[in-house]
Design an enzyme around this catalytic site. Sequence first.
Site, PDB file in Angstrom:
ATOM      1  N   GLU A 112      -6.417  -5.841   7.353  1.00 30.70           N
ATOM      2  CA  GLU A 112      -5.812  -5.576   8.657  1.00 30.70           C
ATOM      3  C   GLU A 112      -5.324  -6.858   9.311  1.00 30.70           C
ATOM      4  O   GLU A 112      -4.249  -6.896   9.918  1.00 30.70           O
ATOM      5  CB  GLU A 112      -6.811  -4.882   9.572  1.00 30.70           C
ATOM      6  CG  GLU A 112      -6.225  -4.603  10.937  1.00 30.70           C
ATOM      7  CD  GLU A 112      -6.875  -3.437  11.635  1.00 30.70           C
ATOM      8  OE1 GLU A 112      -6.247  -2.919  12.565  1.00 30.70           O
ATOM      9  OE2 GLU A 112      -7.986  -3.066  11.250  1.00 30.70           O
ATOM     10  N   GLU A 132     -13.330   1.625   3.098  1.00 27.86           N
ATOM     11  CA  GLU A 132     -14.255   2.350   3.964  1.00 27.86           C
ATOM     12  C   GLU A 132     -14.785   3.650   3.354  1.00 27.86           C
ATOM     13  O   GLU A 132     -15.993   3.910   3.371  1.00 27.86           O
ATOM     14  CB  GLU A 132     -13.583   2.635   5.318  1.00 27.86           C
ATOM     15  CG  GLU A 132     -13.613   1.473   6.300  1.00 27.86           C
ATOM     16  CD  GLU A 132     -12.541   0.419   6.037  1.00 27.86           C
ATOM     17  OE1 GLU A 132     -12.341  -0.444   6.904  1.00 27.86           O
ATOM     18  OE2 GLU A 132     -11.910   0.439   4.965  1.00 27.86           O
TER      19      GLU A 132
END
Length: 258
Positions: A112, A132
Amino acid sequence: MSSGILFEVDNHIARVTLDRPKALNSIDPEMDAALFEAWAEINSNPDIWVAVLGATGEKAFCAGANVSGGTEGDGRRMALGGGLTGVGGPMLTLRKPLIAAVQGYAIGGGFELAMCADIIVAADTAQFGIPETKVGIIGEAGIMHRAIRQLPHHIAMALILTGDRIDAQQAERYGLVNEIVPYEKLTETASSWAERIASASPLAVQAAKDAVLSRAGWPLDVALATRYEPIEAYAYSADRIEGRAAFAEKRAAQWSGR
């Protein structure tokens, strides 16, 4: 600056380097605070025109965060990456262009952070991933929202749902990165991009970035009808006068950033 990053400025270019290679440059509270200070300095210093974000060690650009929700020590709440990502706290907008130089693992919050850059240069060792779901941890969803906007829909969904990674060549094919180079040339290539940007009018560059990103998600007619304060302010700047003079005199402009 606090420990966890290296920060230097040379010839209008700020270099921010994640410096926890033994921890795969994962972001801890101390690094978050240091990054916040770096972005604040870059935004406020008129002599900084462009920034390069890199990392030490060949194995990883950044393996994400080993904490969530910013810093704890001084009570200041900020988003991951010193506020840059908007995950876990208020988002900090970097007004100057940012180039990410990515090698090895760029996963989770590290992926990110790279996507927050305007330009991404990748070493041929780079791997990008959203782990994730694979590890069974779903908290802030910022990385997923960025991925679905910066990658083709089905590619982003595959990364999100499987937790698999893509390599540098795939990332370039999907338009995520601007250039791939051998790891040994990563710093040099990122610096070359920074120098190319710094050769343009810094105020014009900043005004252009503001206009594009502030209306990126809006309909075209709204974007066209918007008045952009940085662009309007540029009309009265010394750089605008210098740009016109340099063009008329057929010489290289000498920008001041004022």
